[in-house]
Design a protein around this motif. Structure first.
Motif, PDB file in Angstrom:
ATOM      1  N   VAL A  44       5.431  -5.156  -4.055  1.00  0.00           N
ATOM      2  CA  VAL A  44       4.254  -5.326  -3.207  1.00  0.00           C
ATOM      3  C   VAL A  44       3.005  -4.887  -3.945  1.00  0.00           C
ATOM      4  CG1 VAL A  44       3.097  -4.492  -1.128  1.00  0.00           C
ATOM      5  CG2 VAL A  44       5.478  -5.170  -1.017  1.00  0.00           C
TER       6      VAL A  44
ATOM      7  N   TYR B 194       3.519  -7.369   5.454  1.00  0.00           N
ATOM      8  CA  TYR B 194       2.658  -6.317   4.913  1.00  0.00           C
ATOM      9  C   TYR B 194       2.484  -5.186   5.917  1.00  0.00           C
ATOM     10  CZ  TYR B 194       0.946  -8.047   0.430  1.00  0.00           C
ATOM     11  OH  TYR B 194       0.847  -8.413  -0.889  1.00  0.00           O
TER      12      TYR B 194
ATOM     13  N   ILE C  38      -5.554  -5.464   7.542  1.00  0.00           N
ATOM     14  CA  ILE C  38      -4.497  -6.447   7.742  1.00  0.00           C
ATOM     15  C   ILE C  38      -4.330  -6.751   9.224  1.00  0.00           C
ATOM     16  CG2 ILE C  38      -1.998  -6.825   7.563  1.00  0.00           C
ATOM     17  CD1 ILE C  38      -2.100  -5.190   4.946  1.00  0.00           C
TER      18      ILE C  38
END
Length: 211
Positions: A10, A79, A131
């Protein structure tokens, strides 16, 4: 795959996103700086960064716009969960540090200074908020579809009651599936006709413009 390996990959993707920015892109400067700080904490080798293996394959973002939006909704959801795991991987803030300010002064891993670990927690939360804002404002419909798909994974395939009910529900589902496919095909044909009509009329418009 172990969580540590997932996190490293990631971070690779975060590096790719933050380093490969284009002028005028959507990534805010403060978020880019925050990612750079996080990359200093989750440091990995260049061979890992440039191994050609992305956590989220780019090939999925080359199809139709609807498919890209659906896939991207899943990426943002992933995420969200990964950042949650990364936050859990940091030591719990002490009562004193948790009340000392809005930057949680947590103690980091044994090789990291406590203040640096506190900054890491603060930065992770900061990016996670970005996000979630993007998900909330632009990907609500896609996330509803993804959550619906996740429910399908839990269907008890060996349950005789489930099998019978599924058979009873199949006629209207089959009809709906065909109807949706037909609507998509009609929409595509209509767009093609509109495109051809527009191209056919272009010389006429140009001639009128020259008069």
């Amino acid at each position: 795959m172990r969580m540590g390996a997932v996190m490293r990959k990631v971070v690779c993707l975060l590096a790719w996103l933050s380093v490969g920015q284009v002028s005028g892109s959507y990534l805010p400067q403060d978020m880019n700086r925050t990612l750079q700080d996080l990359l200093q904490h989750y440091k990995i080798s260049k061979s890992d960064i440039y191994d050609g293996k992305h956590v989220f394959p780019k090939e999925e973002l080359k199809g139709k716009m609807e498919s890209q939006m659906l896939f991207m909704g899943g990426v943002l959801e992933a995420y969200d969960k990964l950042f949650g795991h990364m936050l859990k991987g940091l030591p719990t803030p002490s009562p004193l540090s948790a009340t000392s300010g809005d930057k949680a002064d947590t103690s980091g891993p044994s090789t990291t200074e406590p203040s640096a670990a506190g900054d890491t927690r603060f930065n992770l939360i900061k990016v996670l908020q970005k996000i979630r804002e993007l998900k909330r404002h632009s990907y609500q419909e896609q996330l509803k579809v993804l959550h619906g798909l996740q429910k399908l994974k839990h269907i008890e395939m060996d349950n005789i009651k489930v099998q019978g009910k599924a058979l009873w529900e199949l006629p209207w589902i089959y009809e709906k599936a065909n109807s949706l496919a037909d609507n998509v095909m009609r929409r595509r044909r209509r767009r093609r006709r509109q495109t051809r009509t527009g191209l056919a009329r272009e010389p006429e418009r140009r001639a009128k413009g020259q008069q």
